[in-house]
Design a protein around this motif. Structure first.
Motif, PDB file in Angstrom:
ATOM      1  N   UNK A  70       0.830  -1.224   0.103  1.00 53.04           N
ATOM      2  CA  UNK A  70      -0.056   0.060  -0.053  1.00 53.04           C
ATOM      3  C   UNK A  70       0.990   1.192  -0.088  1.00 53.04           C
ATOM      4  N   UNK A  71       1.993   1.126  -0.305  1.00 53.56           N
ATOM      5  CA  UNK A  71       3.377   2.214  -0.519  1.00 53.56           C
ATOM      6  C   UNK A  71       3.334   2.937   1.002  1.00 53.56           C
ATOM      7  N   UNK A  72       2.923   2.196   2.120  1.00 56.52           N
ATOM      8  CA  UNK A  72       3.306   2.723   3.392  1.00 56.52           C
ATOM      9  C   UNK A  72       4.639   2.554   3.783  1.00 56.52           C
ATOM     10  N   UNK A  73       5.704   2.738   3.048  1.00 54.82           N
ATOM     11  CA  UNK A  73       6.964   2.327   3.257  1.00 54.82           C
ATOM     12  C   UNK A  73       7.768   2.541   4.597  1.00 54.82           C
ATOM     13  N   UNK A  74       7.715   3.583   5.158  1.00 50.97           N
ATOM     14  CA  UNK A  74       8.313   3.962   6.524  1.00 50.97           C
ATOM     15  C   UNK A  74       7.561   3.205   7.398  1.00 50.97           C
ATOM     16  N   UNK A  75       6.314   2.929   7.646  1.00 54.97           N
ATOM     17  CA  UNK A  75       5.767   2.279   8.544  1.00 54.97           C
ATOM     18  C   UNK A  75       6.187   0.650   8.347  1.00 54.97           C
ATOM     19  N   UNK A  76       6.096   0.576   7.068  1.00 53.41           N
ATOM     20  CA  UNK A  76       6.697  -1.046   6.994  1.00 53.41           C
ATOM     21  C   UNK A  76       7.843  -1.337   7.376  1.00 53.41           C
ATOM     22  N   UNK A  77       8.967  -0.628   7.079  1.00 51.75           N
ATOM     23  CA  UNK A  77      10.159  -0.552   7.302  1.00 51.75           C
ATOM     24  C   UNK A  77      10.221  -0.577   9.044  1.00 51.75           C
ATOM     25  N   UNK A  78       9.393   0.140   9.622  1.00 47.83           N
ATOM     26  CA  UNK A  78       9.595   0.388  10.992  1.00 47.83           C
ATOM     27  C   UNK A  78       9.281  -0.982  11.728  1.00 47.83           C
ATOM     28  N   UNK A  79       8.088  -1.616  11.049  1.00 42.41           N
ATOM     29  CA  UNK A  79       7.803  -2.781  11.633  1.00 42.41           C
ATOM     30  C   UNK A  79       8.836  -3.907  11.513  1.00 42.41           C
ATOM     31  N   UNK A  80       9.453  -3.981  10.324  1.00 39.86           N
ATOM     32  CA  UNK A  80      10.702  -4.875   9.895  1.00 39.86           C
ATOM     33  C   UNK A  80      11.668  -4.720  10.828  1.00 39.86           C
ATOM     34  N   UNK A  81      12.011  -3.420  11.053  1.00 37.59           N
ATOM     35  CA  UNK A  81      13.262  -3.123  11.968  1.00 37.59           C
ATOM     36  C   UNK A  81      12.772  -3.614  13.660  1.00 37.59           C
TER      37      UNK A  81
END
Ligand SMILES: CC(C)(COP(=O)(O)OP(=O)(O)OC[C@H]1O[C@@H](n2cnc3c(N)ncnc32)[C@H](O)[C@@H]1OP(=O)(O)O)[C@@H](O)C(=O)NCCC(=O)NCCS
Length: 236
Positions: A70-81
């Motif tokens: 859904x192009x929510x890249x920062x939130x996605x990266x945050x969860x991954x981190x």
């Protein structure tokens, strides 16, 4: 009229949410069963759900990947981190992973952004599915179904590991691998394909004899000297 249409919208939304919830619960059940199948050390469902970093990382990735799509890249990266912090496993939210991915132990596993992983794949600690550092765009490997990637192995670049492949511990694989193969070493080379050993065709009745070979060579040189083909002062 208005309220009837509102009700049907609410109903459709509710049905979608329930369907998603069932999908998630099924995924959790499948993953727990997979751990029991793969790890003889697993005892109870509670133990698996609470203590297996591999499945925690995969579940976190499912959320991160949805956000990435859904192009929510920062939130996605945050969860991954956050998942990496707790599990030691770093899966880029862009990676596409299939069903029943079993990451055993997990610490130090890295899965790159443009990786595609099939179904029933097992990965041990210290595995990198990464780029070689030179490419842009699609730069990580595609892993087929039923692949085992043993501890510490590095699979690098935009290469294809076909289905039913075993990659040996600490191998560095830089080229595509056909199905039903075993790859080991640095750089990785195929040692077994379709159940047959590759590169070792020993004929046990004719084992090499290096001393005999050397004597034969000396004999040849002497013969040549006698015939005057070689004129070398140092040959006695
Ligand atoms: C590669 C592996 C998956 C076995 O695959 P396989 O298809 O059954 O292959 P084989 O065991 O028949 O081995 C084939 C050849 O590769 C060699 N080989 C196997 N693993 C190797 C490795 N990591 N490095 C170098 N050579 C290796 C074997 O000695 C054998 O050589 P040989 O033909 O001279 O006897 C397995 O050896 C391996 O690496 N397991 C590690 C699993 C792991 O990470 N465990 C950690 C748990 S915490």
């Amino acid at each position: 009229m208005q309220s009837t249409s509102n009700k049907s919208v609410r109903g459709a939304f509710f049905n979608k949410e329930v369907a998603t919830l069932f999908k998630i619960l099924k995924r959790i059940k499948d993953d727990v069963n997979m751990v029991f199948e793969q790890d003889p050390a697993a005892r109870t469902t509670l133990e698996v759900v609470t203590s297996y970093a591999g499945i925690h990382a995969v579940w976190s990735h499912l959320i991160a990947h949805e956000l990435y799509k859904k192009k929510k890249y920062i939130l996605a990266r945050l969860i991954s981190q956050v998942a990496r912090f707790f599990t030691g496993i770093e899966i880029h939210p862009g990676a596409k992973i299939g069903k029943r991915l079993f990451i055993d132990h997990g610490m130090g596993v890295v899965i790159g952004e443009t990786c595609n992983i099939g179904n029933n794949v097992t990965i041990y600690q210290g595995v990198t599915l990464g780029g070689t550092g030179k490419e842009r765009g699609k730069r990580h490997p595609d892993i087929g179904d039923n692949v085992l990637i043993a501890a510490g192995a590095k699979v690098l670049g935009d290469i294809k590991i076909d289905s039913n492949v075993n990659i040996g511990a600490n191998s560095v694989v830089l080229n595509s691998v056909p199905s039903y193969s075993t790859v080991v070493g640095i750089p990785g080379h195929i040692v077994k394909q379709d159940g047959r050993r590759i590169g070792k065709t020993f004929d046990h009745r004719n084992l090499p004899d290096p001393v005999y070979e050397q004597l034969k060579e000396l004999e040849k040189q002497l013969e040549k000297t006698r015939n005057g083909e070689i004129q070398d002062d140092y040959i006695i």
